[in-house]
Design an enzyme around this catalytic site. Structure first.
Site, PDB file in Angstrom:
ATOM      1  N   HIS A   1       0.846  -1.165   0.107  1.00  0.00           N
ATOM      2  CA  HIS A   1      -0.046   0.039  -0.134  1.00  0.00           C
ATOM      3  C   HIS A   1       0.955   1.229   0.005  1.00  0.00           C
ATOM      4  CE1 HIS A   1      -3.776  -2.026   1.399  1.00  0.00           C
ATOM      5  NE2 HIS A   1      -3.118  -2.926   1.171  1.00  0.00           N
TER       6      HIS A   1
ATOM      7  N   HIS B   1       3.605 -13.575  -7.454  1.00  0.00           N
ATOM      8  CA  HIS B   1       2.430 -13.692  -6.576  1.00  0.00           C
ATOM      9  C   HIS B   1       1.145 -13.323  -7.291  1.00  0.00           C
ATOM     10  CE1 HIS B   1       3.701 -10.205  -5.172  1.00  0.00           C
ATOM     11  NE2 HIS B   1       2.699 -10.012  -4.515  1.00  0.00           N
TER      12      HIS B   1
ATOM     13  N   GLU C   1       4.073  -3.183 -12.666  1.00  0.00           N
ATOM     14  CA  GLU C   1       5.573  -3.034 -12.880  1.00  0.00           C
ATOM     15  C   GLU C   1       6.066  -3.672 -13.868  1.00  0.00           C
ATOM     16  OE1 GLU C   1       7.569  -3.674  -9.317  1.00  0.00           O
ATOM     17  OE2 GLU C   1       6.394  -1.984  -8.386  1.00  0.00           O
TER      18      GLU C   1
END
Length: 473
Positions: free
Chosen positions: A19, A365, A373
């Site tokens: 976050h 994951h 990215e």
């Protein structure tokens, strides 16, 4: 008559690396699109201390010529939540976070106004539904910064607006391939849905408090007297269909927001020797493996990863976090002996790694920051999703953008060596399917770059948001 104050954004975020990173990148992006913008970045005191542990007293403030300031808020604890505890411990932390956070953030807003730096817009990430109430109580507009793709927002919106029963019934049947139909979206398999809307609805589940927080978040959006403003960390071109299915909100795709300069990280990268190692490898030859800042890796999974990576015959860069190593009971020395074709690091600058020419595949994951990215860098992916929205992100990778494949895990959730080898070959091999994945990855890389450049779709959306804040000051 004195000129109006400049637009000032208070950017608030939950104290997790997944976050903090997109929130800090948005703070930097806001400063970049307008020379008069001010930003105050705020997370909890414990996370703030870890972010700036190496800074001298007062060091983090005064950045960008005084335009960027860092002020922590209290979550009611001394050390935050370290993880690893049981359900009761996590529930207690969340209760403290939701009780102390609003009081502390309210004090920050008041203090900023008192010293002539009034907040013109509060921007908050997913786990702070109370931030909108704090802003509303002080007459300040707010905006939710949705740090996941728009399609995931649409699923949550429909769940909390009439489709909870439908999703619960499909999940109850126990068939993960069963299709769920939601307005405006293509049919989704049950296994594609966010786990917080399936597994975590059970009050006994570890993440039930997260489910309740999302429920409160969508209640908060419904309370807005005007359309709620949602900044989405995605771009129009990536999610044309989903952006039309997000409900009656003012949704602005302003991403994917990527690093520009120094990153904010509570996890510190190893020294840059891994970059030097990458420099020695041929173009598109390296398999990069990282399962993010939270996921834990059992010894069995580490063994399978090392086995599969070594048998692939390709060079690899494997991330095994320091806190995860402590759980692997003596595996570190043995792991060093098994590293023939690759190297292992505790953490790395992922954006730099993915942008390196030697990297040809990312085993991930499927956290949204990692996916964004990778797409922006043109790197094909092997998805190994676990929790939250990661399965939805894997679906986007494999079926929507066709820039990778989803690996199948066994009944215990372990990615086996043979499956890893198969998937790596599917995106890095010599076949026509692998070549098509690589072609699509390069194509989407250009699309994202165009959206983020000056004059691109995401750039224009963010400028419009800043202009809106300017007109309200």
């Amino acid at each position: 008559m004195s000129p109006p104050p400049p637009p000032h954004f208070l950017v608030l975020t939950y104290p997790l690396q997944g976050h903090i990173a997109p929130a800090f990148r948005l703070a930097r992006r806001l400063l970049a699109v307008a020379p008069d913008v001010l930003v105050t970045f705020s997370t909890t005191e414990s996370a703030h201390g870890r972010l700036f542990a190496a800074k001298p007293e007062g060091g983090p403030n005064g950045g960008d010529g005084g335009r960027l300031e860092f002020l922590p808020f209290s979550d009611g604890t001394e050390c935050g939540y370290a993880g690893g505890g049981g359900v009761e411990e996590f529930n207690a932390y969340m209760a403290s976070f939701h009780a102390a956070g609003p009081r502390s953030v309210g004090d920050i807003v008041d203090a900023l106004a008192a010293r002539g730096r009034p907040v013109s817009r509060v921007v908050y990430t997913l786990m702070l539904p109370w931030a909108a109430d704090v802003a509303r109580g002080r007459g300040v507009p707010s905006a939710l910064y949705w740090i996941q793709p728009a399609v995931v927002f649409a699923v949550y919106h429909h769940y909390f607006h009439g489709y909870a029963g439908v999703i619960a019934e499909h999940h109850r049947r126990g068939d993960p391939s069963l299709a769920v139909e939601l307005p405006g979206l293509a049919p989704l398999a049950v296994r594609d849905l966010p786990t917080f809307l399936t597994e975590s609805t059970d009050p006994a589940h570890y993440f039930h408090a997260v489910f309740l927080t999302f429920r409160d978040l969508f209640d908060t959006l419904d309370k807005e007297t005007c359309k709620a403003t949602i900044l989405v960390n995605s771009c129009q071109e990536l999610e044309v269909g989903a952006l039309a299915a997000v409900g009656p909100h003012d949704v602005l795709p302003i991403g994917p927001v990527l690093p520009t300069g120094e990153e904010a990280s509570i996890l510190k990268p190893d020294d840059a020797k891994y970059m030097e190692w990458l420099d020695t490898k041929p173009a598109s030859s390296v398999v990069y493996v990282s399962f993010g800042s939270l996921a834990t890796m059992a010894r069995e999974q580490l063994d399978e990863l090392l086995h599969g990576l070594e048998e692939s015959g390709r060079p690899y860069l494997l991330v095994v976090r320091k806190d995860n190593k402590a759980m692997l009971a003596g595996a570190e020395a043995e792991m060093g002996e098994r590293l023939k074709n690759g190297i292992a690091v505790e953490w790395c600058d992922q954006a730099r790694v993915l942008s390196h020419a030697a990297v040809g595949c990312f085993v991930t994951h499927c956290g949204w920051n990692s996916v964004a990215e990778s797409v922006a860098s043109g790197v094909p992916m092997v998805g190994v999703p676990k929790v939250s929205e990661q399965s939805m992100n894997a679906r986007l990778i494999e079926h929507e953008w066709r820039v990778g494949v989803r690996a199948e895990v066994d009944s215990g959730g372990v990615l086996r060596a043979a499956e890893l080898r198969r998937c790596v070959e599917e995106v890095m091999g010599d076949g026509t399917d692998a070549a098509e994945v690589r072609r699509k990855a390069e194509e989407w890389k250009l699309v994202v770059a165009e959206a983020m450049r000056n004059g691109g779709s995401s750039y224009c959306s963010l400028v419009a948001f800043v202009d809106g804040a300017r007109s309200s000051t």
